[in-house]
Every structure is written in C-alpha cells, then in structure tokens.
Scaffold this motif. Structure first.
Motif, PDB file in Angstrom:
ATOM      1  N   TYR A  74       0.870  -1.170   0.000  1.00 49.82           N
ATOM      2  CA  TYR A  74       0.000   0.000   0.000  1.00 49.82           C
ATOM      3  C   TYR A  74       0.911   1.224   0.000  1.00 49.82           C
ATOM      4  CZ  TYR A  74      -3.416  -3.359   1.812  1.00 49.82           C
ATOM      5  OH  TYR A  74      -4.237  -4.433   1.984  1.00 49.82           O
ATOM      6  N   TRP A  75       0.425   2.359  -0.502  1.00 50.62           N
ATOM      7  CA  TRP A  75       1.235   3.574  -0.476  1.00 50.62           C
ATOM      8  C   TRP A  75       0.360   4.789  -0.197  1.00 50.62           C
ATOM      9  CZ3 TRP A  75       0.417   7.621  -3.858  1.00 50.62           C
ATOM     10  CH2 TRP A  75      -0.386   7.343  -4.960  1.00 50.62           C
ATOM     11  N   TYR A  76       0.992   5.825   0.352  1.00 51.78           N
ATOM     12  CA  TYR A  76       0.341   7.125   0.565  1.00 51.78           C
ATOM     13  C   TYR A  76       1.414   8.195   0.587  1.00 51.78           C
ATOM     14  CZ  TYR A  76       1.662   6.486   5.488  1.00 51.78           C
ATOM     15  OH  TYR A  76       2.357   6.277   6.654  1.00 51.78           O
ATOM     16  N   MET A  77       1.015   9.426   0.356  1.00 48.98           N
ATOM     17  CA  MET A  77       1.927  10.570   0.339  1.00 48.98           C
ATOM     18  C   MET A  77       1.649  11.423   1.568  1.00 48.98           C
ATOM     19  SD  MET A  77       3.556  10.226  -2.575  1.00 48.98           S
ATOM     20  CE  MET A  77       4.160  11.780  -3.167  1.00 48.98           C
ATOM     21  N   GLN A  78       2.719  11.987   2.154  1.00 46.97           N
ATOM     22  CA  GLN A  78       2.555  12.847   3.325  1.00 46.97           C
ATOM     23  C   GLN A  78       3.612  13.942   3.293  1.00 46.97           C
ATOM     24  OE1 GLN A  78       2.532  10.680   6.979  1.00 46.97           O
ATOM     25  NE2 GLN A  78       2.151  12.475   8.216  1.00 46.97           N
ATOM     26  N   GLN A  79       3.191  15.172   3.624  1.00 47.09           N
ATOM     27  CA  GLN A  79       4.109  16.301   3.711  1.00 47.09           C
ATOM     28  C   GLN A  79       4.769  16.260   5.085  1.00 47.09           C
ATOM     29  OE1 GLN A  79       4.369  18.560   1.083  1.00 47.09           O
ATOM     30  NE2 GLN A  79       6.161  19.366   2.105  1.00 47.09           N
ATOM     31  N   GLU A  87       6.589  16.050  -1.226  1.00 51.99           N
ATOM     32  CA  GLU A  87       6.011  15.111  -0.269  1.00 51.99           C
ATOM     33  C   GLU A  87       6.854  13.842  -0.208  1.00 51.99           C
ATOM     34  OE1 GLU A  87       2.127  14.842  -2.197  1.00 51.99           O
ATOM     35  OE2 GLU A  87       1.293  15.603  -0.325  1.00 51.99           O
ATOM     36  N   THR A  88       6.656  13.079   0.843  1.00 50.57           N
ATOM     37  CA  THR A  88       7.341  11.799   1.006  1.00 50.57           C
ATOM     38  C   THR A  88       6.344  10.680   0.764  1.00 50.57           C
ATOM     39  OG1 THR A  88       8.837  12.763   2.620  1.00 50.57           O
ATOM     40  CG2 THR A  88       8.652  10.365   2.616  1.00 50.57           C
ATOM     41  N   ARG A  89       6.753   9.681  -0.009  1.00 47.92           N
ATOM     42  CA  ARG A  89       5.899   8.532  -0.292  1.00 47.92           C
ATOM     43  C   ARG A  89       6.195   7.449   0.744  1.00 47.92           C
ATOM     44  NH1 ARG A  89       7.436   7.163  -5.393  1.00 47.92           N
ATOM     45  NH2 ARG A  89       6.062   8.781  -6.169  1.00 47.92           N
ATOM     46  N   TRP A 100       7.956   1.629   5.240  1.00 48.85           N
ATOM     47  CA  TRP A 100       9.172   2.333   4.861  1.00 48.85           C
ATOM     48  C   TRP A 100       8.790   3.516   3.978  1.00 48.85           C
ATOM     49  CZ3 TRP A 100       7.427  -1.971   2.445  1.00 48.85           C
ATOM     50  CH2 TRP A 100       7.446  -2.033   1.059  1.00 48.85           C
ATOM     51  N   ARG A 101       9.765   4.391   3.733  1.00 54.36           N
ATOM     52  CA  ARG A 101       9.471   5.568   2.937  1.00 54.36           C
ATOM     53  C   ARG A 101      10.467   5.732   1.802  1.00 54.36           C
ATOM     54  NH1 ARG A 101      11.029  10.497   7.024  1.00 54.36           N
ATOM     55  NH2 ARG A 101      13.259  10.399   6.710  1.00 54.36           N
ATOM     56  N   GLU A 102      10.027   6.464   0.810  1.00 53.97           N
ATOM     57  CA  GLU A 102      10.865   6.784  -0.343  1.00 53.97           C
ATOM     58  C   GLU A 102      10.694   8.264  -0.616  1.00 53.97           C
ATOM     59  OE1 GLU A 102      10.828   4.446  -4.207  1.00 53.97           O
ATOM     60  OE2 GLU A 102       9.652   6.227  -4.689  1.00 53.97           O
ATOM     61  N   ASP A 103      11.745   9.027  -0.489  1.00 55.10           N
ATOM     62  CA  ASP A 103      11.650  10.470  -0.720  1.00 55.10           C
ATOM     63  C   ASP A 103      11.682  10.771  -2.206  1.00 55.10           C
ATOM     64  OD1 ASP A 103      13.815  10.911   2.060  1.00 55.10           O
ATOM     65  OD2 ASP A 103      11.662  11.222   2.034  1.00 55.10           O
ATOM     66  N   ASP A 104      10.804  11.669  -2.642  1.00 57.32           N
ATOM     67  CA  ASP A 104      10.850  12.143  -4.027  1.00 57.32           C
ATOM     68  C   ASP A 104      11.907  13.247  -4.099  1.00 57.32           C
ATOM     69  OD1 ASP A 104       8.848  10.502  -4.933  1.00 57.32           O
ATOM     70  OD2 ASP A 104       7.273  11.950  -4.491  1.00 57.32           O
ATOM     71  N   HIS A 105      12.796  13.126  -5.013  1.00 54.49           N
ATOM     72  CA  HIS A 105      13.863  14.146  -5.138  1.00 54.49           C
ATOM     73  C   HIS A 105      13.699  14.909  -6.418  1.00 54.49           C
ATOM     74  CE1 HIS A 105      15.988  12.754  -1.632  1.00 54.49           C
ATOM     75  NE2 HIS A 105      15.904  11.512  -2.083  1.00 54.49           N
TER      76      HIS A 105
END
Length: 105
Positions: A74-79, A87-89, A100-105
């Motif tokens: 599952y995934w969601y985005m959060q500031q 935002e961070t996914r 876990w998270r994956e930062d958008d760069h």
C-alpha cells in the motif's frame, strides 16, 4: 486577530483597546469588526475515523518490501518537511505490514 499598523506584529486585547505585543501601539476595538473575525474557538472540532482493516483503503503498487521480499505494498503521500519541499511517499507491505518511505527528489 488584529495586527499592528505600526510594526505588523500581532496585537492582544486589553479592555476596550488592542495593544501591540512588540511596540505597545494601541487602538480602540471595533465590536462590529471583531464579530466578523473567525477564531479557533468558533471552529468545530473534526474527528478522525479509521476504517476497519487499517491500510486496506489505500492504493497498492508493485514494489519490493525490504523486510520480507513481498512485491506488493500500500502507499500514501505525506508532507513531512517544509511546504516548499516535495512530499514523502510511504509504503506498507501487504504481507508483513512493514512500513518504509521513499523520498521524491
């Protein structure tokens, strides 16, 4: 909320006057204007309701879980940083619920 005409700082009420918290500038209160102001006390509180099943309402994607090697999450985005940053996914494994998270760069 009222702001000082002299320095722009926030003012506080003292009796029938607004007084600047920074430069002590004063001005008379305007009852009609104050009735139109929105305050946090006047706003209704909202309630967060979680659905049963936790993350089941979130969208899924194909990605490798670093904990169990499952290929769906599952995934969601959060500031989480300042507003001018992306935002961070976040991912939650559909098998072991590892997060876990994956930062958008």
């Amino acid at each position: 909320m009222e702001f000082c005409d002299e320095c722009g700082s926030m003012m506080q009420t003292q009796g029938d006057k607004w007084v600047c918290t920074k430069c002590d500038h004063e001005k008379l209160r305007d009852e009609a204007k104050e009735k139109a102001m929105v305050t946090t006390q006047a706003q209704e509180e909202s309630e967060v309701i979680e659905s049963e099943g936790g993350t089941s309402g979130l969208p899924t994607t194909t990605t490798q879980c670093p904990n169990c090697d499952n290929d769906t999450a599952y995934w969601y985005m959060q500031q989480i940083r300042s507003a001018d940053e992306s935002e961070t996914r976040f991912f939650v494994c559909t098998e072991c619920e590892h997060k876990w998270r994956e930062d958008d760069h």
